[in-house]
Design a protein around this motif. Structure first.
Motif, PDB file in Angstrom:
ATOM      1  N   LYS A  76      -5.192  -3.281  23.717  1.00  0.00           N
ATOM      2  CA  LYS A  76      -4.791  -3.181  25.122  1.00  0.00           C
ATOM      3  C   LYS A  76      -4.650  -1.723  25.548  1.00  0.00           C
ATOM      4  N   SER A  77      -4.133  -0.866  24.670  1.00  0.00           N
ATOM      5  CA  SER A  77      -3.926   0.548  25.014  1.00  0.00           C
ATOM      6  C   SER A  77      -5.241   1.314  25.198  1.00  0.00           C
ATOM      7  N   ASP A  78      -6.351   0.778  24.693  1.00  0.00           N
ATOM      8  CA  ASP A  78      -7.645   1.431  24.897  1.00  0.00           C
ATOM      9  C   ASP A  78      -7.989   1.520  26.385  1.00  0.00           C
ATOM     10  N   TYR A  79      -7.506   0.573  27.161  1.00  0.00           N
ATOM     11  CA  TYR A  79      -7.815   0.588  28.594  1.00  0.00           C
ATOM     12  C   TYR A  79      -7.294   1.865  29.240  1.00  0.00           C
ATOM     13  N   ALA A  80      -6.102   2.273  28.917  1.00  0.00           N
ATOM     14  CA  ALA A  80      -5.522   3.489  29.503  1.00  0.00           C
ATOM     15  C   ALA A  80      -6.183   4.747  28.946  1.00  0.00           C
ATOM     16  N   HIS A  81      -6.639   4.700  27.703  1.00  0.00           N
ATOM     17  CA  HIS A  81      -7.180   5.886  27.041  1.00  0.00           C
ATOM     18  C   HIS A  81      -8.613   6.218  27.465  1.00  0.00           C
ATOM     19  N   TYR A  82      -9.453   5.207  27.629  1.00  0.00           N
ATOM     20  CA  TYR A  82     -10.878   5.437  27.882  1.00  0.00           C
ATOM     21  C   TYR A  82     -11.218   5.355  29.368  1.00  0.00           C
ATOM     22  N   ASP A  83     -12.237   6.133  29.754  1.00  0.00           N
ATOM     23  CA  ASP A  83     -12.727   6.143  31.136  1.00  0.00           C
ATOM     24  C   ASP A  83     -13.803   5.088  31.358  1.00  0.00           C
ATOM     25  N   TYR A  84     -14.587   4.828  30.325  1.00  0.00           N
ATOM     26  CA  TYR A  84     -15.680   3.859  30.384  1.00  0.00           C
ATOM     27  C   TYR A  84     -15.541   2.938  29.182  1.00  0.00           C
ATOM     28  N   LEU A  85     -15.463   1.638  29.438  1.00  0.00           N
ATOM     29  CA  LEU A  85     -15.346   0.618  28.392  1.00  0.00           C
ATOM     30  C   LEU A  85     -16.597  -0.244  28.512  1.00  0.00           C
ATOM     31  N   ILE A  86     -17.495  -0.100  27.546  1.00  0.00           N
ATOM     32  CA  ILE A  86     -18.846  -0.635  27.662  1.00  0.00           C
ATOM     33  C   ILE A  86     -19.069  -1.783  26.684  1.00  0.00           C
ATOM     34  N   GLY A  87     -19.294  -2.981  27.220  1.00  0.00           N
ATOM     35  CA  GLY A  87     -19.602  -4.149  26.399  1.00  0.00           C
ATOM     36  C   GLY A  87     -21.098  -4.339  26.267  1.00  0.00           C
ATOM     37  N   TRP A  91     -20.289 -12.109  26.925  1.00  0.00           N
ATOM     38  CA  TRP A  91     -19.208 -12.640  26.101  1.00  0.00           C
ATOM     39  C   TRP A  91     -18.246 -11.517  25.702  1.00  0.00           C
ATOM     40  N   ASN A  92     -18.801 -10.341  25.339  1.00  0.00           N
ATOM     41  CA  ASN A  92     -17.960  -9.176  25.020  1.00  0.00           C
ATOM     42  C   ASN A  92     -17.105  -8.792  26.217  1.00  0.00           C
ATOM     43  N   ILE A  93     -17.693  -8.803  27.395  1.00  0.00           N
ATOM     44  CA  ILE A  93     -16.951  -8.433  28.608  1.00  0.00           C
ATOM     45  C   ILE A  93     -15.771  -9.382  28.804  1.00  0.00           C
ATOM     46  N   ARG A  94     -16.006 -10.670  28.657  1.00  0.00           N
ATOM     47  CA  ARG A  94     -14.906 -11.648  28.781  1.00  0.00           C
ATOM     48  C   ARG A  94     -13.795 -11.356  27.777  1.00  0.00           C
ATOM     49  N   ASN A  95     -14.178 -11.090  26.535  1.00  0.00           N
ATOM     50  CA  ASN A  95     -13.178 -10.807  25.502  1.00  0.00           C
ATOM     51  C   ASN A  95     -12.468  -9.472  25.747  1.00  0.00           C
ATOM     52  N   TYR A 109     -17.846  -2.176  31.920  1.00  0.00           N
ATOM     53  CA  TYR A 109     -19.248  -2.350  32.295  1.00  0.00           C
ATOM     54  C   TYR A 109     -19.997  -3.017  31.148  1.00  0.00           C
ATOM     55  N   LYS A 110     -21.116  -3.622  31.495  1.00  0.00           N
ATOM     56  CA  LYS A 110     -22.068  -4.078  30.485  1.00  0.00           C
ATOM     57  C   LYS A 110     -23.107  -2.959  30.343  1.00  0.00           C
ATOM     58  N   LEU A 111     -23.458  -2.576  29.121  1.00  0.00           N
ATOM     59  CA  LEU A 111     -24.302  -1.408  28.883  1.00  0.00           C
ATOM     60  C   LEU A 111     -25.583  -1.414  29.712  1.00  0.00           C
ATOM     61  N   LEU A 112     -26.265  -2.530  29.767  1.00  0.00           N
ATOM     62  CA  LEU A 112     -27.559  -2.530  30.454  1.00  0.00           C
ATOM     63  C   LEU A 112     -27.444  -2.491  31.980  1.00  0.00           C
ATOM     64  N   GLU A 113     -26.225  -2.536  32.509  1.00  0.00           N
ATOM     65  CA  GLU A 113     -26.051  -2.270  33.946  1.00  0.00           C
ATOM     66  C   GLU A 113     -26.546  -0.865  34.268  1.00  0.00           C
ATOM     67  N   PHE A 114     -26.431   0.053  33.320  1.00  0.00           N
ATOM     68  CA  PHE A 114     -26.848   1.432  33.531  1.00  0.00           C
ATOM     69  C   PHE A 114     -28.356   1.600  33.399  1.00  0.00           C
ATOM     70  N   ALA A 115     -29.031   0.555  32.977  1.00  0.00           N
ATOM     71  CA  ALA A 115     -30.491   0.553  32.899  1.00  0.00           C
ATOM     72  C   ALA A 115     -31.066  -0.238  34.076  1.00  0.00           C
ATOM     73  N   ASP A 116     -30.212  -0.504  35.050  1.00  0.00           N
ATOM     74  CA  ASP A 116     -30.602  -1.267  36.242  1.00  0.00           C
ATOM     75  C   ASP A 116     -31.103  -2.666  35.915  1.00  0.00           C
ATOM     76  N   ARG A 117     -30.581  -3.222  34.856  1.00  0.00           N
ATOM     77  CA  ARG A 117     -30.829  -4.630  34.548  1.00  0.00           C
ATOM     78  C   ARG A 117     -29.569  -5.171  33.875  1.00  0.00           C
ATOM     79  N   PRO A 118     -29.026  -6.222  34.420  1.00  0.00           N
ATOM     80  CA  PRO A 118     -27.744  -6.729  33.910  1.00  0.00           C
ATOM     81  C   PRO A 118     -27.869  -7.607  32.665  1.00  0.00           C
ATOM     82  N   ASP A 119     -28.916  -7.413  31.885  1.00  0.00           N
ATOM     83  CA  ASP A 119     -29.145  -8.224  30.693  1.00  0.00           C
ATOM     84  C   ASP A 119     -28.125  -7.919  29.606  1.00  0.00           C
TER      85      ASP A 119
END
Length: 160
Positions: A76-87, A91-95, A109-119
């Motif tokens: 839970k504390s990782d949320y405050a520490h990191y600026d970008y949390l990339i799944g 399923w990873n995003i939900r968890n 974020y989901k990693l491939l959002e940065f590749a302009d594809r939400p896969d």
């Protein structure tokens, strides 16, 4: 300091691959001193285990070492520490959201959002195909670095 945490289910295949590919990319761009980059699991199954041999087999010929990396679980504390949390996948995003409680600052974020594809990033645990996973990770990390550079106004010393 820009802090990035990559997450996948076990932290032995995809998220450490992303961690070390992104570290290499950031170093080649001359930006290592501006970043803290890590990876973690959303589950407890692989805690303490080293990076999967398939991931090591992909990274080693590229001159990217992941020696000394052992699976850890996101907290839970990782949320405050990191600026970008990339799944790596939905399923990873939900968890991740379950672990963090929510995402009020829109850091997840989901990693491939940065590749302009939400896969989802292909999971080699099931496919056995680490090459496809690497292509997904590389594409996502390139997009993530460009996004951060634009958002934070960072100039690149060298091309990654």
């Amino acid at each position: 300091m820009i802090r990035v945490l990559f997450c996948c289910h076990g932290n032995i295949c995809r998220s450490p691959m992303a961690e070390f590919v992104f570290k290499d990319m950031v170093a080649k761009a001359g930006l290592s001193r501006s970043f803290e980059i890590a990876s973690a699991a959303t589950s407890r199954e692989e805690i303490g285990n080293p990076v999967h041999p398939g991931t090591r087999k992909i990274l080693e010929p590229l001159g990217i070492s992941c020696r000394g990396k052992y699976a850890v679980q996101a907290t839970k504390s990782d949320y405050a520490h990191y600026d970008y949390l990339i799944g790596m996948d939905s399923w990873n995003i939900r968890n991740m959201l379950r672990i963090f409680g929510s995402d009020p600052e829109h850091k997840v974020y989901k990693l491939l959002e940065f590749a302009d594809r939400p896969d989802d990033v292909a999971d080699p645990w099931y496919t056995g195909n680490f090459d496809v996973t690497y292509r997904d990770v590389l594409e996502g990390c390139e997009g993530l670095l460009k996004h951060i550079q634009k958002e934070r106004g960072l100039s690149v010393n060298r091309q990654f």
